[in-house]
Each structure stands twice: as structure tokens, then as C-alpha cells.
Design a protein around this motif. Structure first.
Motif, PDB file in Angstrom:
ATOM      1  N   TRP A 193      -5.046  -8.367  13.298  1.00  0.00           N
ATOM      2  CA  TRP A 193      -5.032  -8.325  11.744  1.00  0.00           C
ATOM      3  C   TRP A 193      -4.993  -7.070  11.285  1.00  0.00           C
ATOM      4  O   TRP A 193      -4.222  -6.790  10.140  1.00  0.00           O
ATOM      5  N   TYR A 194      -5.902  -6.307  11.575  1.00  0.00           N
ATOM      6  CA  TYR A 194      -5.953  -4.824  11.141  1.00  0.00           C
ATOM      7  C   TYR A 194      -4.810  -4.009  11.284  1.00  0.00           C
ATOM      8  O   TYR A 194      -4.543  -3.299  10.428  1.00  0.00           O
ATOM      9  N   SER A 195      -4.319  -4.206  12.446  1.00  0.00           N
ATOM     10  CA  SER A 195      -3.260  -3.242  12.804  1.00  0.00           C
ATOM     11  C   SER A 195      -1.908  -3.717  11.836  1.00  0.00           C
ATOM     12  O   SER A 195      -1.309  -2.776  11.242  1.00  0.00           O
TER      13      SER A 195
ATOM     14  N   HIS B 277      -0.211  -1.289   8.887  1.00  0.00           N
ATOM     15  CA  HIS B 277       1.290  -0.893   9.016  1.00  0.00           C
ATOM     16  C   HIS B 277       1.827  -1.287   7.574  1.00  0.00           C
ATOM     17  O   HIS B 277       2.577  -0.195   6.886  1.00  0.00           O
ATOM     18  N   ARG B 278       1.496  -2.549   6.842  1.00  0.00           N
ATOM     19  CA  ARG B 278       1.785  -2.471   5.581  1.00  0.00           C
ATOM     20  C   ARG B 278       1.403  -1.660   4.785  1.00  0.00           C
ATOM     21  O   ARG B 278       2.186  -1.273   3.802  1.00  0.00           O
ATOM     22  N   ALA B 279      -0.008  -1.429   4.624  1.00  0.00           N
ATOM     23  CA  ALA B 279      -0.333  -0.409   3.753  1.00  0.00           C
ATOM     24  C   ALA B 279       0.219   0.876   3.839  1.00  0.00           C
ATOM     25  O   ALA B 279       0.426   1.734   3.068  1.00  0.00           O
TER      26      ALA B 279
ATOM     27  N   VAL C  89       3.256   1.576   4.938  1.00  0.00           N
ATOM     28  CA  VAL C  89       4.742   1.480   4.273  1.00  0.00           C
ATOM     29  C   VAL C  89       4.630   1.460   2.834  1.00  0.00           C
ATOM     30  O   VAL C  89       5.215   2.220   2.051  1.00  0.00           O
ATOM     31  N   ALA C  90       3.578   0.690   2.067  1.00  0.00           N
ATOM     32  CA  ALA C  90       3.588   0.890   0.730  1.00  0.00           C
ATOM     33  C   ALA C  90       3.079   2.163   0.044  1.00  0.00           C
ATOM     34  O   ALA C  90       3.799   2.536  -0.879  1.00  0.00           O
ATOM     35  N   GLU C  91       2.116   2.809   0.782  1.00  0.00           N
ATOM     36  CA  GLU C  91       1.400   3.970   0.602  1.00  0.00           C
ATOM     37  C   GLU C  91       2.894   5.180   0.553  1.00  0.00           C
ATOM     38  O   GLU C  91       3.108   5.879  -0.309  1.00  0.00           O
ATOM     39  N   GLU C  92       3.637   5.221   1.686  1.00  0.00           N
ATOM     40  CA  GLU C  92       4.678   6.196   1.859  1.00  0.00           C
ATOM     41  C   GLU C  92       5.781   6.097   0.983  1.00  0.00           C
ATOM     42  O   GLU C  92       6.346   6.652   0.442  1.00  0.00           O
TER      43      GLU C  92
ATOM     44  N   MET D 232      11.543   0.871   6.705  1.00  0.00           N
ATOM     45  CA  MET D 232      10.447   1.305   7.178  1.00  0.00           C
ATOM     46  C   MET D 232       9.458   0.275   7.927  1.00  0.00           C
ATOM     47  O   MET D 232       8.622   0.422   8.818  1.00  0.00           O
ATOM     48  N   MET D 233       9.596  -0.981   7.214  1.00  0.00           N
ATOM     49  CA  MET D 233       8.871  -2.032   7.957  1.00  0.00           C
ATOM     50  C   MET D 233       9.401  -2.468   9.265  1.00  0.00           C
ATOM     51  O   MET D 233       8.451  -2.943  10.011  1.00  0.00           O
ATOM     52  N   ALA D 234      10.958  -2.306   9.487  1.00  0.00           N
ATOM     53  CA  ALA D 234      11.182  -2.498  10.823  1.00  0.00           C
ATOM     54  C   ALA D 234      10.794  -1.643  11.879  1.00  0.00           C
ATOM     55  O   ALA D 234      10.310  -1.981  13.013  1.00  0.00           O
ATOM     56  N   VAL D 235      10.566  -0.278  11.360  1.00  0.00           N
ATOM     57  CA  VAL D 235       9.888   0.883  12.242  1.00  0.00           C
ATOM     58  C   VAL D 235       8.409   0.306  12.444  1.00  0.00           C
ATOM     59  O   VAL D 235       7.961   0.456  13.894  1.00  0.00           O
TER      60      VAL D 235
END
Length: 495
Positions: free
Chosen positions: A32-34, A38-40, A42-45, A166-169
Motif C-alpha cells: 500500500w505504501y509503495s 509512487h502516485r504521490a 508522480v503528482a509532485e513531479e 509517468m504512471m506507466a513508468v
């Protein structure tokens, strides 16, 4: 706290559950944390890049907007959009929010719901090139900064980002992390299984040996295959098996030897024609003496063996009590209690032999004195208070009836001592003048029992057999938490 859902589980299943529960929790938390990180990320970048792109384009688009050369600005924006797959759309609008340029990416699959906006500002700076005397102005350290007029907003640059690339990566990275975590989870499960098996296999072997002993096979070979408390349990079972087998062989040899002597004595007595009746009486006396001797030997030797067995069992129980609280430790306590029960069963077998012999105190004091002496002994040796009431002349009772009545009372009081946890008990012995029935009543204020489920106990069966053999009657009145009353009626015609 007691977990009822696993009461039917084996100790191996419980160990696997205890081992894997925190591992599964850690695995779930890590996954869950991973995914969340990852989503956070992507959003931050995307947010950072969107703001940077909007500000950079706004600062470099001032001249093109003022000069009206939007074609060059469109080419620049188009090249930027096509080179960066994380950009979904870039728009340039004028001050009136009217669209001037809009370029969308052909690679981005989706777009964020919001856009990043930066204003395009025009600034005018006044520069005085001449001094007051008309000569060219040369700036010095004392010169003030030339005035700057307020910036005029010419329009806005709006950048809409696309998270799909980015989400795919990040998804590929997440899959690798999950695969590694799943491999660690599988290794932990395999390790938990082998650890549980290393404990359950010796326990199953020990349980099988105890069942053999309970079935009467005392020659059990139980090797020590592990260490710690389980090894002590295996060693204790092996020593107990050897001690029980030796005791059994010794008792059987003694009984066989005494039986042969009694048979030879009886046969010799039967051969004497002239003194037949006298010799029979002598043989009976010899038989009674031999019974007493056998009772003493059985009592001494059997008790010595049982004390050793119970000490070993109590030692195991003490070790388990010092080991802390855990499901497997509770299993060891239960096995130790099972060993104690086996020792008590062997004691019951010896007691049935001794119960058939004639007590010496009965010959010396009669039924009344023997029961009274037994009550005084129990009263001294336990926390339960005993009272004795009698009425009538018991000297006219026959030997067989007196012995049977004594044994019945002894068994009833033994049950009070072992099972009832009573604080007060009383025995009433009544033989009215001219009556042909001896009445015995044993009552206690203990925890009682269910007569329907406890009717198969060894003590209860033995009491019923004695009473029925004499043609008498026995009744049990009891229920849980209400005490117990045993009432017996024996005909005095038995001699």
C-alpha cells in the motif's frame, strides 16, 4: 484474551499463523505504501514541472505576444509538447481570457483536471542617457535605481499535464517491488512451515508413545530427536515407560509367586483327610496374611514408581510454567497433565487390588472404629472438615459385609478428597436394633457433578459393584455446584 477461532487448530497451524500474521501485515503495508508513494511522486513531479514550464514560457513569450509574432511561439510550444510526453496541452490566452494558441500532445492519453497558469507581463523601464548638463551619463555608486513602471499583464500561459506516461513508468517499478516482496513472503511462509514441522513431528511421536503406554504397552522406545523442553518431555516419557514396565513385571512376578504358594498350600490342605476343616481354616488364615503382605508390597513399590512418574510430570509442568505464555507452551502443559492422569490410572489399578484385601484396622477396631480412624486421618491430612455419626451395634456384622462397607466408605471419601473441592463432609453409619439393613450416607458440600455423565467413573463403578454383590442398593444425588450425597443400603444377612 482467548481466541476461540483457533481452538480446533493443530499446534503447527497455530505456529504458522503466529509467524505469518505480522509478515502478511508488513507485506500489505509495504504494497500500500509503495503504491501510494509512487502516485504521490508522480503528482509532485507533474506539479513541479507544470509550474516551471508555465513560468518559463510566460517569461519567454513577452516579445512574441507584444510583436504579434505568434507563429514562432506556436512552433516553440509545439516542439516542446511533442518532445515531452508528460505534457497534455499548452494554451496561451490574452488578457481577456481569449484563446490565442492551443497545442495538444498526440502522445498523452489523459490529462489532469487542473492546469498550471503563469501571467505574461510587459515591463517598461525608463533610462536617462544624459546628465543634467547635457553630457552623457556615467553611472556611479551613488546613483539610484531607475524607476520601473508597474507591469502590464498581456495574457496567460496555461499548461495541462498528463500523468499516464509517468504512471506507466512508476507502475513498472511498483510491479518489481511487489514481486520482490511476494518472494520474501513466500520464503517466510516456507520457513514458518519448516519451523512448525520441527516442533509438531516430535510432539506427535511423544503423543503416540503416551497412547501406547495408556493401552498397556510399557515397552516404548522413544528416542530424543530435538532439544529444549520437547527433549525433556521425550526423555521423561522414555524413563516413565521403563519404570512402569519394570514395576509391572515385578508386580506380576510377585503375584504369580504368591499365587503359586497359595495354590500349593491349599492343595496340601485338601489332601489331609483327618484335619480337612482345620487345614482349610489355616489356609484361609494364610491367604489373609498373604493378602496383607501383597497389599504392603504393592502399596510400597507402586507408590514409589508413581511418585517418580508424577515428579517427572510436575517438573515438565514447572518448566512449561516458567517458559511464559504461548500456545505451544499450553500444549506442553496439557501433555504433562496427561502424563499425570496416566499415573493416576495406574494408581487406580493398584488400588483395585488393594481394595480387595482385608484392612488390619478393621480387624482391630471393628467397622465403627475403623471408619472413625479413617475419618480422623482424612481430617488431619486435608483442608476439608469431616464429621462422623453412628447409631447401632456393628459388632454383629459379618466379615465380608464389614470389609465391603469399609471399602465403600473409603472410596467415597477418596472421591471427596480428589474431585469435590469440598470444605465439609460427613459420614452417617446406621444399624438400628433388630433391623436387617445397614445404612451408609456420605455427603459433602463440594462442586458436585452430573450423575448422567460421571456414572462411568472407576470409583463409582467399584462402589456399585460392591453394593450389588451384597444385594444392596446405592444412589447418587448430585448436580454441579450443589454438593453430592451417596446413600447405600446393605443387607446384614450377608456373612
Amino acid at each position: 484474551m482467548r481466541f476461540r477461532f483457533w481452538e480446533g487448530w493443530s499446534i503447527g497451524t497455530r505456529m504458522i499463523f503466529i509467524t505469518m500474521l505480522p509478515v502478511v501485515f508488513l507485506f500489505t503495508s509495504f504494497v500500500w505504501y509503495s503504491w501510494y508513494s509512487h502516485r504521490a511522486q508522480v503528482a509532485e513531479e507533474l506539479s513541479e514541472r507544470g509550474h516551471i514550464l508555465a513560468r518559463a514560457l510566460a517569461e519567454t513569450s513577452e516579445y512574441n505576444v507584444i510583436s504579434g509574432n505568434l507563429s514562432d511561439l506556436r512552433l516553440t510550444i509545439n516542439g516542446l509538447v511533442q518532445s515531452d510526453k508528460s505534457i497534455y496541452r499548452i494554451e496561451v490566452v490574452d488578457a481577456a481570457q481569449k484563446g490565442a494558441i492551443s497545442v495538444s500532445s498526440q502522445f498523452a492519453a489523459d490529462a489532469e483536471k487542473h492546469y498550471y497558469e503563469a501571467p505574461i507581463k510587459k515591463q517598461v523601464i525608463w533610462v536617462n542617457l544624459f546628465s543634467d548638463n547635457g553630457s552623457p551619463h556615467v553611472s556611479g555608486p551613488s546613483d539610484t535605481k531607475p524607476p520601473t513602471q508597474p507591469a502590464e499583464v498581456l495574457g496567460f500561459v496555461r499548461v495541462t499535464m498528463s500523468p499516464s506516461n509517468m504512471m506507466a513508468v512508476q507502475a513498472r517499478r511498483f510491479q518489481v517491488e511487489v514481486a520482490i516482496a511476494a518472494l520474501a513472503l513466500a520464503v517466510s511462509a516456507a520457513l514458518a512451515y519448516f519451523l512448525a514441522r520441527s516442533l509438531t513431528v516430535p510432539l506427535r511421536t511423544s503423543i503416540g508413545a503416551l497412547r501406547q503406554i495408556r493401552g498397556g504397552d510399557y515397552r516404548v522406545q522413544l528416542p530424543v530427536t530435538t532439544g529444549g523442553e520437547i527433549a525433556e518431555l521425550q526423555a521423561s516419557i522414555g524413563e516413565m515407560s521403563l519404570a512402569l514396565d519394570q514395576s509391572k513385571q515385578h508386580l506380576e512376578n510377585k503375584v504369580a509367586e504368591r499365587t503359586r504358594d497359595l495354590v500349593e498350600s491349599r492343595n496340601e490342605a485338601l489332601k489331609a483327610d483327618a484335619d480337612k476343616r482345620k487345614l482349610i481354616q489355616k489356609v484361609n488364615s494364610i491367604v489373609e496374611d498373604e493378602r496383607k503382605s501383597i497389599a504392603i508390597e504393592i502399596h510400597d513399590e507402586l507408590n514409589a514408581s508413581l511418585i517418580a512418574v508424577r515428579l517427572e510430570s510436575q517438573s515438565i509442568l514447572h518448566l512449561a510454567a516458567n517458559a511464559g505464555e504461548a500456545p505451544e507452551i499450553e500444549q506442553i502443559r496439557q501433555k504433562s497433565q496427561a502424563i499425570t492422569k496416566l499415573a493416576l490410572d495406574l494408581y487406580a489399578s493398584g488400588r483395585r487390588l488393594v481394595r480387595r484385601l482385608r484392612p488390619e484396622v478393621l480387624e482391630m477396631l471393628g467397622l465403627h472404629g475403623a471408619v472413625e480412624e479413617m475419618m480422623r486421618h482424612y481430617d488431619r491430612e486435608s483442608g476439608c472438615r469431616f464429621e462422623f455419626h453412628s447409631e447401632g451395634d456393628f459388632s454383629r456384622l459379618g466379615n465380608e459385609l464389614a470389609i465391603s462397607a469399609y471399602r465403600i466408605i473409603q472410596e467415597a471419601l477418596s472421591n471427596v478428597m480428589k474431585h469435590s473441592t469440598a470444605t465439609h463432609a460427613q459420614v452417617a453409619l446406621t444399624l438400628p436394633d433388630g433391623a436387617d439393613m445397614l445404612h451408609i450416607e456420605v455427603a459433602d458440600d463440594g462442586e458436585g457433578f452430573d450423575v448422567r455423565t460421571a456414572s462411568a467413573g472407576i470409583g463409582i463403578i467399584g462402589m456399585r459393584e460392591r453394593v450389588h454383590a451384597l444385594g444392596g442398593a446405592i444412589t447418587f444425588t448430585s448436580s454441579p455446584d450443589s454438593g453430592t450425597v451417596v446413600a447405600i443400603a446393605l443387607p446384614t444377612a450377608v456373612s
